[in-house]
Structure formats: structure tokens, C-alpha cells
Design an enzyme around this catalytic site. Structure first.
Site, PDB file in Angstrom:
ATOM      1  N   ALA A  10       0.849  -1.197   0.000  1.00 51.72           N
ATOM      2  CA  ALA A  10       0.000   0.000   0.000  1.00 51.72           C
ATOM      3  C   ALA A  10       0.883   1.245   0.000  1.00 51.72           C
ATOM      4  O   ALA A  10       0.545   2.278   0.572  1.00 51.72           O
ATOM      5  CB  ALA A  10      -0.913  -0.017   1.222  1.00 51.72           C
ATOM      6  N   ARG A  16      -3.134   8.466  -9.868  1.00 52.26           N
ATOM      7  CA  ARG A  16      -4.258   8.506 -10.812  1.00 52.26           C
ATOM      8  C   ARG A  16      -5.605   8.754 -10.139  1.00 52.26           C
ATOM      9  O   ARG A  16      -6.599   9.007 -10.793  1.00 52.26           O
ATOM     10  CB  ARG A  16      -4.281   7.192 -11.624  1.00 52.26           C
ATOM     11  CG  ARG A  16      -3.132   7.081 -12.610  1.00 52.26           C
ATOM     12  CD  ARG A  16      -2.941   5.663 -13.135  1.00 52.26           C
ATOM     13  NE  ARG A  16      -2.207   4.800 -12.201  1.00 52.26           N
ATOM     14  CZ  ARG A  16      -1.903   3.516 -12.437  1.00 52.26           C
ATOM     15  NH1 ARG A  16      -2.276   2.956 -13.569  1.00 52.26           N
ATOM     16  NH2 ARG A  16      -1.227   2.803 -11.537  1.00 52.26           N
ATOM     17  N   GLY A  80       8.788   1.662  -6.483  1.00 48.32           N
ATOM     18  CA  GLY A  80       8.146   0.597  -7.258  1.00 48.32           C
ATOM     19  C   GLY A  80       7.723  -0.575  -6.387  1.00 48.32           C
ATOM     20  O   GLY A  80       8.124  -0.687  -5.223  1.00 48.32           O
ATOM     21  N   ASP A 105      -4.598  -2.093  -3.479  1.00 49.12           N
ATOM     22  CA  ASP A 105      -5.524  -1.557  -4.480  1.00 49.12           C
ATOM     23  C   ASP A 105      -6.159  -2.658  -5.336  1.00 49.12           C
ATOM     24  O   ASP A 105      -6.708  -2.388  -6.393  1.00 49.12           O
ATOM     25  CB  ASP A 105      -4.850  -0.483  -5.336  1.00 49.12           C
ATOM     26  CG  ASP A 105      -3.753  -1.035  -6.242  1.00 49.12           C
ATOM     27  OD1 ASP A 105      -3.340  -2.192  -6.046  1.00 49.12           O
ATOM     28  OD2 ASP A 105      -3.311  -0.296  -7.152  1.00 49.12           O
ATOM     29  N   GLY A 142      -0.443  -5.763 -16.301  1.00 47.57           N
ATOM     30  CA  GLY A 142       0.721  -6.472 -16.812  1.00 47.57           C
ATOM     31  C   GLY A 142       0.257  -7.749 -17.505  1.00 47.57           C
ATOM     32  O   GLY A 142      -0.656  -8.421 -17.026  1.00 47.57           O
ATOM     33  N   GLU A 157       4.784  -5.198 -18.386  1.00 43.94           N
ATOM     34  CA  GLU A 157       3.841  -4.122 -18.064  1.00 43.94           C
ATOM     35  C   GLU A 157       3.297  -3.510 -19.342  1.00 43.94           C
ATOM     36  O   GLU A 157       4.000  -3.448 -20.353  1.00 43.94           O
ATOM     37  CB  GLU A 157       4.544  -3.043 -17.218  1.00 43.94           C
ATOM     38  CG  GLU A 157       4.900  -3.494 -15.821  1.00 43.94           C
ATOM     39  CD  GLU A 157       3.699  -4.030 -15.055  1.00 43.94           C
ATOM     40  OE1 GLU A 157       2.759  -3.260 -14.815  1.00 43.94           O
ATOM     41  OE2 GLU A 157       3.684  -5.241 -14.724  1.00 43.94           O
ATOM     42  N   ASN A 172      -1.655 -10.198 -15.079  1.00 44.97           N
ATOM     43  CA  ASN A 172      -1.170 -10.350 -13.711  1.00 44.97           C
ATOM     44  C   ASN A 172      -2.154  -9.628 -12.788  1.00 44.97           C
ATOM     45  O   ASN A 172      -2.403  -8.437 -12.944  1.00 44.97           O
ATOM     46  CB  ASN A 172       0.221  -9.703 -13.623  1.00 44.97           C
ATOM     47  CG  ASN A 172       0.687  -9.544 -12.187  1.00 44.97           C
ATOM     48  OD1 ASN A 172       0.286 -10.297 -11.305  1.00 44.97           O
ATOM     49  ND2 ASN A 172       1.552  -8.568 -11.964  1.00 44.97           N
ATOM     50  N   TYR A 369     -41.388  19.620  16.285  1.00 44.11           N
ATOM     51  CA  TYR A 369     -39.983  19.490  16.662  1.00 44.11           C
ATOM     52  C   TYR A 369     -39.936  19.024  18.112  1.00 44.11           C
ATOM     53  O   TYR A 369     -40.481  19.682  19.011  1.00 44.11           O
ATOM     54  CB  TYR A 369     -39.222  20.822  16.512  1.00 44.11           C
ATOM     55  CG  TYR A 369     -37.837  20.682  17.099  1.00 44.11           C
ATOM     56  CD1 TYR A 369     -36.886  19.876  16.464  1.00 44.11           C
ATOM     57  CD2 TYR A 369     -37.496  21.274  18.318  1.00 44.11           C
ATOM     58  CE1 TYR A 369     -35.637  19.672  17.027  1.00 44.11           C
ATOM     59  CE2 TYR A 369     -36.237  21.073  18.878  1.00 44.11           C
ATOM     60  CZ  TYR A 369     -35.318  20.271  18.228  1.00 44.11           C
ATOM     61  OH  TYR A 369     -34.093  20.055  18.785  1.00 44.11           O
ATOM     62  N   ASN A 380     -50.002  12.092  22.979  1.00 44.42           N
ATOM     63  CA  ASN A 380     -50.377  12.580  21.649  1.00 44.42           C
ATOM     64  C   ASN A 380     -49.819  13.991  21.469  1.00 44.42           C
ATOM     65  O   ASN A 380     -50.127  14.875  22.257  1.00 44.42           O
ATOM     66  CB  ASN A 380     -51.898  12.589  21.526  1.00 44.42           C
ATOM     67  CG  ASN A 380     -52.301  12.755  20.070  1.00 44.42           C
ATOM     68  OD1 ASN A 380     -51.843  13.683  19.404  1.00 44.42           O
ATOM     69  ND2 ASN A 380     -53.149  11.876  19.582  1.00 44.42           N
TER      70      ASN A 380
HETATM   71  C1  UD1 Z   1       0.630  -3.670 -10.934  1.00 45.64           C
HETATM   72  C2  UD1 Z   1       1.480  -4.723 -11.603  1.00 45.64           C
HETATM   73  C3  UD1 Z   1       0.760  -5.210 -12.846  1.00 45.64           C
HETATM   74  C4  UD1 Z   1      -0.598  -5.761 -12.459  1.00 45.64           C
HETATM   75  C5  UD1 Z   1      -1.410  -4.741 -11.659  1.00 45.64           C
HETATM   76  C6  UD1 Z   1      -2.632  -5.408 -11.071  1.00 45.64           C
HETATM   77  C7  UD1 Z   1       3.803  -4.060 -11.130  1.00 45.64           C
HETATM   78  C8  UD1 Z   1       5.045  -3.507 -11.711  1.00 45.64           C
HETATM   79  N1  UD1 Z   1       2.764  -4.152 -11.961  1.00 45.64           N
HETATM   80  O1  UD1 Z   1       0.501  -2.568 -11.836  1.00 45.64           O
HETATM   81  O2  UD1 Z   1       1.518  -6.211 -13.507  1.00 45.64           O
HETATM   82  O3  UD1 Z   1      -1.310  -6.144 -13.628  1.00 45.64           O
HETATM   83  O4  UD1 Z   1      -0.627  -4.231 -10.571  1.00 45.64           O
HETATM   84  O5  UD1 Z   1      -3.477  -4.485 -10.460  1.00 45.64           O
HETATM   85  O6  UD1 Z   1       3.786  -4.429  -9.985  1.00 45.64           O
HETATM   86  N2  UD1 Z   1       3.321   0.023  -4.532  1.00 45.64           N
HETATM   87  C9  UD1 Z   1       4.071   0.285  -3.418  1.00 45.64           C
HETATM   88  N3  UD1 Z   1       5.171   1.037  -3.542  1.00 45.64           N
HETATM   89  C10 UD1 Z   1       5.593   1.543  -4.737  1.00 45.64           C
HETATM   90  C11 UD1 Z   1       4.807   1.284  -5.865  1.00 45.64           C
HETATM   91  C12 UD1 Z   1       3.678   0.507  -5.746  1.00 45.64           C
HETATM   92  O7  UD1 Z   1       3.746  -0.171  -2.318  1.00 45.64           O
HETATM   93  O8  UD1 Z   1       6.640   2.205  -4.758  1.00 45.64           O
HETATM   94  C13 UD1 Z   1       2.106  -0.783  -4.392  1.00 45.64           C
HETATM   95  C14 UD1 Z   1       0.851  -0.006  -4.727  1.00 45.64           C
HETATM   96  O9  UD1 Z   1       0.344   0.658  -3.560  1.00 45.64           O
HETATM   97  C15 UD1 Z   1      -0.075  -1.076  -5.257  1.00 45.64           C
HETATM   98  C16 UD1 Z   1       0.876  -2.104  -5.856  1.00 45.64           C
HETATM   99  O10 UD1 Z   1       2.152  -1.855  -5.298  1.00 45.64           O
HETATM  100  O11 UD1 Z   1      -0.781  -1.683  -4.198  1.00 45.64           O
HETATM  101  C17 UD1 Z   1       0.941  -2.008  -7.377  1.00 45.64           C
HETATM  102  O12 UD1 Z   1       1.393  -0.730  -7.754  1.00 45.64           O
HETATM  103  P1  UD1 Z   1       0.715   0.141  -8.896  1.00 45.64           P
HETATM  104  O13 UD1 Z   1       1.539   1.334  -9.123  1.00 45.64           O
HETATM  105  O14 UD1 Z   1      -0.718   0.336  -8.629  1.00 45.64           O
HETATM  106  O15 UD1 Z   1       0.913  -0.849 -10.127  1.00 45.64           O
HETATM  107  P2  UD1 Z   1       0.001  -1.098 -11.409  1.00 45.64           P
HETATM  108  O16 UD1 Z   1       0.403  -0.166 -12.473  1.00 45.64           O
HETATM  109  O17 UD1 Z   1      -1.417  -1.140 -11.045  1.00 45.64           O
HETATM  110 CA    CA Z   2      -2.640  -0.765  -9.242  1.00 45.54          CA
END
Ligand code: UD1
Ligand code: CA
Length: 460
Positions: A10, A16, A80, A105, A142, A157, A172, A369, A380
Site C-alpha cells: 500500500a 491517478r 516501485g 488496491d 501487466g 507491463e 497479472n 420538533y 399525543n
Molecule cells: C501492478 C502490476 C501489474 C498488475 C497490476 C494489477 C507491477 C510492476 N505491476 O501494476 O503487472 O497487472 O498491478 O493491479 O507491480 N506500490 C508500493 N510502492 C511503490 C509502488 C507501488 O507499495 O513504490 C504498491 C501499490 O500501492 C499497489 C501495488 O504496489 O498496491 C501495485 O502498484 P501500482 O503502481 O498500482 O501498479 P500497477 O500499475 O497497477
Molecule cells: Ca494498481
């Protein structure tokens, strides 16, 4: 058997979502998004440890879930999803069990899916299992590139995919099961040579493939549960999916929901058998509605208890209150917090009740009221009655005994007590206590002026 732990990611900001609130705290049907994967994990698995990686608004996330047995890990900066998992390495020192990875998410996953995933992963002796599904519109996810065997070779991706790879419909889901002994060493090999310059968790697949590890896909047909929430459009779809799941459960349990499309019932609400919910109702929080109730169209009920056999007529609003068995409320009633309407009482059109109790069988059927008041049984309250509970500085109580009749358009200036079976004449302003069984009248005597109209005309 080796240990089992869960990591929930998280850390991402949720750019977005275009919101000042971190994405995982956005509510879905009244509960923060992150509570869904947490609950699914608690329900589906008996994990030794549940670790949540948080980047933005760590304190609010921690505070929201302070009652749950979770280990929070801070990810600063957010480089990431691969980096996010690597940040948990310190809490897994010396641990060599299985680790389930969920995304904050991707909230709609069913607990059974998690149970099945772990069983599959262990039964197959996999190093890494990726949960996949097929989508008719795979955009944004992905894509899973399968090899000749049952193994998968890599996840690419969307942003890095070639036009041919973009045509793949197996995606994925963002949920994985991995052996700790591979996970952390593998993650240290992940690089950032991709379009987003991030450490992708998904690169583990290719790393494992090259190392000849057993990397498998666990393909789940029901794809609704893997909706990834990236925008508010996705959030609305999640509402729809969770809402429908719950409404269906209630309908199968014997509740009539006349128009599920326009009915919003949050997940902590409970409903009794043979209750009927009419269109456009919103029922929120920890509301419990008993059996054989009728909730008329356009009602809003929040954190309230509605006992068996209650009728709520159209456009009634009830907050943090209790409505007793057989009572009738509405149309257009407003019951404000800390109120209690006892058995078989009736509250009608345009009646506002605040911090008050209305005794058994009492009636206030039109335009009133009632604030800071305690009404006995069989009282009543006539149309237009006002309980004047506020003197501009403080609130004061009014106590009305059993069997009292309050005529229309009376004002009861609090603090004041009306004894049992007293009668308040219509139009009276009551400033002093009224003894039991007495009549209280406070209005100037009527004067009739004979022939007044004719005399007036003559003058002109
Ligand atoms: C990610 C997957 C994708 C998959 C999709 C499913 C990667 C690279 N890609 O893409 O293959 O189809 O989820 O919903 O993982 N997060 C962190 N720290 C960071 C970045 C992200 O904790 O620095 C967490 C986010 O909070 C989220 C998850 O990792 O819960 C995925 O990150 P997000 O940026 O939403 O990746 P997607 O583009 O949705
Ligand atoms: Ca996501």
C-alpha cells in the site's frame, strides 16, 4: 509445514486518483479500500504475520488499522512494487516460509481464492506463483507471457509491452505466493530499466525463469475479484461489485430488495428475513434492521437499530437511533442521533426528533420538533408542536408523562414537566410545570366583535 506470512502493498500514492487522500483509504461501501485485502487475508489464511507496506500518509493508515494485528513497514521513497516488498526484508530476517503478496488496491479478492492459492503453490512445490486471470479488456494490466511448458516466462507491463504482447489477454492480478528464500535474493537482482524507471515486482518472474525456478500461474476464471483500483472510475466499479455481492447475499437470505440498482447498503449492515427495501434507499454504517420491516423509498438510515416489524415510510432520515418493534415512522420524518422511538409509536410527516425518546404507542404525526425530551406512553403530540429546548445559550430537557395530550401548535418552553394525563390546550405556550390530569391553557380569551364588517364598510 513451513510458515506463512502476508505482505500487503500500500506504498503507492495513487497518483491517478487525483486525491489528497492516500488511495488505500478511499472507502468502498463505507470501509477503507485497504480493509478488504486485510480481512480477506485474515479470513482465508492463518498467517503468522501480516505486514503492510505504507509510503504516503503512514500515520493515518496506521491509525485507521490500529486495532488489527498488523506490522507496518514504511517505504521511503516509493521506488516501485519490487522495492516495496524489499522494504519488508528486515522483518523477515531468518524467515524461510511462504509469503503471500497482496495489493492494497486489489481489494475484492475472495478469501477462498487466497486459501486455494496457497494450497496450489505448496502442492505444486512452486518457488513463485502468480495469480492470473483473463480479461476481455486487459488494458492497464501487466500481461503474462507463458513459455512452452506450464511455466510462465515473464510479465510485461502495459507501458513496456510490444503491440503483440498487448494482445495477450491473460493478466497479472497483482497477487503472488512466493518462497521467502527466493523472494528477497531475487528482488535484489531487479533493475529499473523500464519505461517507468521503477523496481518492478513482476521482474521476479523473468529472474526466476532464468534461474530455472518453478514459476507458475494460478489462473482464476472469476475476474471481478481482481479489479485493480487506479482511478475513481475503477472505484465506482468496485462499489458496484461489492454492492451487488452483498445485495445478492441478502436476497438469498430472504430479504426483498425491489431495485438492487438503486439500493446502497454498506457491508456492515444486517437485515432480517422478510424485510422489504424499496428503491433509492441508503443504509449505512453499523445499522441493524430486523425481520418483516418495510423500508419505503428514499430512506437514509445510518448507524441505527430498527427492530422487527417497523415501517419506515418514504423519505425518512434516521441517524444513530433505535426504532422499536411495530413503530411507524414517516413519510418525511427526521430522527436525529440518540433518539429512541419505542414499540408501536408513530412519528409522521415533517416531524424532527433529536436526542429524545418517544414512549410506547405515543404519536407525533404531523409537523413537530421534539428535542431533548422524554415522552411517556400513549402521548399525543398535536400538529405544529414545538419543544423549545434551546434558550440561545443552553439546551434544556422536557419531560412529558404517560397519556398526555398536547393540542396543536403548542410551545413547551424547557425545562418543563408535564404530569401524567395532563392536557395542553391548542396554541398554548407552556412555561411552568403542569400537574397530572390538569388542563393547561395559556392564550388570550377570544373576543367576537359583532357586525364589525358592516360598521367598517360604512366608515369608508
Ligand atoms: C501492478 C502490476 C501489474 C498488475 C497490476 C494489477 C507491477 C510492476 N505491476 O501494476 O503487472 O497487472 O498491478 O493491479 O507491480 N506500490 C508500493 N510502492 C511503490 C509502488 C507501488 O507499495 O513504490 C504498491 C501499490 O500501492 C499497489 C501495488 O504496489 O498496491 C501495485 O502498484 P501500482 O503502481 O498500482 O501498479 P500497477 O500499475 O497497477
Ligand atoms: Ca494498481
Amino acid at each position: 509445514m513451513t510458515g506463512l506470512a502476508t505482505i500487503i502493498l500500500a506504498g503507492g500514492k495513487g497518483t491517478r486518483m487525483k486525491s489528497s487522500l492516500v488511495k488505500v483509504l478511499h472507502p468502498i461501501m463505507g470501509k477503507p479500500m485497504l480493509s478488504y485485502p486485510i480481512e480477506a487475508s485474515f479470513e482465508g489464511l492463518d498467517a503468522d504475520k501480516t505486514v503492510v507496506v505504507v509510503g504516503h500518509q503512514l500515520e493515518s493508515v496506521q491509525k485507521t488499522f490500529s486495532k488489527d494485528p498488523l506490522t507496518f513497514v514504511s517505504q521511503q521513497p516509493q521506488l516501485g512494487s519490487g522495492h516495496a516488498v524489499l522494504c519488508t526484508e528486515k522483518v523477515f530476517r531468518g524467515y524461510d516460509g511462504t509469503i503471500l503478496i497482496l495489493c492494497g488496491d486489489v481489494p475484492l479478492v475472495r478469501p477462498e481464492t487466497l486459501t486455494e492459492l496457497v494450497a496450489f503453490h505448496r502442492h505444486e512445490g512452486a518457488t513463485l506463483t502468480v495469480v492470473t486471470t483473463r480479461l476481455s479488456d486487459p488494458r492497464g494490466y501487466g500481461r503474462v507471457v507463458r513459455g512452452k511448458s506450464e511455466q510462465i516466462e515473464k510479465i510485461i507491463e502495459e507501458k513496456d509491452a510490444s503491440p503483440r504482447e498487448k494482445e495477450l489477454d491473460e493478466v497479472n492480478t497483482g497477487l503472488y505466493c512466493a518462497e521467502a528464500s527466493f523472494l528477497f535474493p531475487g528482488l535484489r537482482k531487479v533493475e529499473t530499466n523500464n519505461r517507468q524507471g521503477e523496481y518492478y515486482l513482476t521482474d521476479l518472474v523473468e529472474i526466476g525463469w532464468e534461474e530455472k525456478q518453478r514459476i507458475l500461474a494460478f489462473e482464476v476464471p472469476e475476474s471481478d475479484q481482481f479489479l485493480g483500483i487506479n482511478t475513481r472510475v475503477d472505484l465506482a466499479r468496485a462499489h458496484d461489485i461489492v454492492g451487488n455481492r452483498h445485495l445478492q447475499r441478502w436476497m438469498l437470505d430472504g430479504v426483498t430488495i425491489i431495485d438492487p440498482k438503486t439500493t446502497y447498503i454498506e457491508t456492515d449492515v444486517t437485515l432480517g428475513k422478510d424485510t422489504v427495501i424499496h428503491p433509492n434507499c441508503v443504509i449505512q454504517g453499523k445499522t441493524a434492521i430486523g425481520r418483516q420491516c418495510v423500508v419505503g423509498p428514499h430512506c437514509l438510515i445510518t448507524n441505527s437499530q430498527i427492530d422487527d416489524g417497523v415501517t419506515l415510510r418514504a423519505f425518512s432520515v434516521i441517524e444513530e437511533s433505535r426504532i422499536g418493534r411495530g413503530a411507524i415512522v414517516g413519510p418525511f420524518s427526521r430522527i436525529r442521533p440518540q433518539s429512541q422511538i419505542f414499540e408501536n409509536a408513530q412519528v409522521g410527516n415533517f416531524v424532527e426528533i433529536n436526542k429524545s425518546s418517544i414512549g410506547k404507542g405515543s404519536k407525533a404525526k404531523h409537523l413537530a420538533y421534539i428535542g431533548d425530551a422524554t415522552l411517556g406512553e400513549k402521548v399525543n403530540i398535536g400538529a405544529g408542536t414545538i419543544f423549545c429546548n434551546y434558550d440561545g445559550f443552553e439546551k434544556h430537557p422536557t419531560i412529558v408523562g404517560d397519556g398526555v395530550f398536547v393540542g396543536s401548535n403548542a410551545e413547551l418552553i424547557a425545562p418543563v414537566k408535564i404530569g401524567d394525563d395532563a392536557i395542553i390546550a391548542a396554541g398554548s405556550t407552556i412555561t411552568r410545570d403542569v400537574p397530572a390530569k390538569s388542563l393547561a391553557v395559556s392564550r388570550i380569551n377570544q373576543k367576537n366583535v359583532a357586525q364589525w364588517r358592516d360598521r367598517r364598510l360604512k366608515k369608508k
